[in-house]
Design a protein around this motif. Structure first.
Motif, PDB file in Angstrom:
ATOM      1  N   SER A 193       0.839  -1.202   0.000  1.00 53.30           N
ATOM      2  CA  SER A 193       0.000   0.000   0.000  1.00 53.30           C
ATOM      3  C   SER A 193       0.874   1.251   0.000  1.00 53.30           C
ATOM      4  N   GLU A 194       0.394   2.311  -0.612  1.00 54.98           N
ATOM      5  CA  GLU A 194       1.133   3.570  -0.619  1.00 54.98           C
ATOM      6  C   GLU A 194       1.374   4.027   0.819  1.00 54.98           C
ATOM      7  N   GLY A 195       2.630   4.303   1.137  1.00 51.26           N
ATOM      8  CA  GLY A 195       2.991   4.767   2.466  1.00 51.26           C
ATOM      9  C   GLY A 195       3.174   3.675   3.495  1.00 51.26           C
ATOM     10  N   GLU A 196       2.900   2.411   3.130  1.00 47.01           N
ATOM     11  CA  GLU A 196       3.068   1.304   4.075  1.00 47.01           C
ATOM     12  C   GLU A 196       4.555   1.097   4.363  1.00 47.01           C
ATOM     13  N   ALA A 197       4.929   1.100   5.626  1.00 43.52           N
ATOM     14  CA  ALA A 197       6.320   0.914   6.024  1.00 43.52           C
ATOM     15  C   ALA A 197       6.658  -0.569   6.034  1.00 43.52           C
ATOM     16  N   LEU A 198       7.688  -0.946   5.290  1.00 45.85           N
ATOM     17  CA  LEU A 198       8.133  -2.334   5.213  1.00 45.85           C
ATOM     18  C   LEU A 198       9.541  -2.445   5.790  1.00 45.85           C
ATOM     19  N   GLN A 199       9.751  -3.416   6.668  1.00 49.10           N
ATOM     20  CA  GLN A 199      11.077  -3.678   7.224  1.00 49.10           C
ATOM     21  C   GLN A 199      11.800  -4.652   6.301  1.00 49.10           C
TER      22      GLN A 199
END
Length: 74
Positions: free
Chosen positions: A25-31
């Motif tokens: 998703s747009e803006g979703e933070a992924l590690q």
């Protein structure tokens, strides 16, 4: 991959196709490998809008000024 294929981010994009294909998703933070990544659209006026939840993951507050530096690979 376009502009990113010669970028240091190319390895991240290749190993995480959800970023390259905008499946996250747009803006979703992924590690990824201990670092936080996200994507957002560049607005018509050149600004970006990052969700508050994502800003918190980067320890950034609304109104903070950010400096973006793009270096050339030699």
């Amino acid at each position: 991959m376009g502009l990113l294929e010669n970028s240091p981010l190319a390895v991240i994009i290749e190993k995480n196709p959800q970023l390259a294909k905008y499946q996250a998703s747009e803006g979703e933070a992924l590690q990824i490998n201990g670092k936080t990544y996200c994507w957002v659209k560049l607005q018509d006026d050149g600004s970006i809008i990052v969700p508050i939840e994502t800003l918190k993951k980067y320890e950034i507050n609304p109104g903070d000024r950010l400096l973006a530096v793009r270096g050339l690979q030699q």
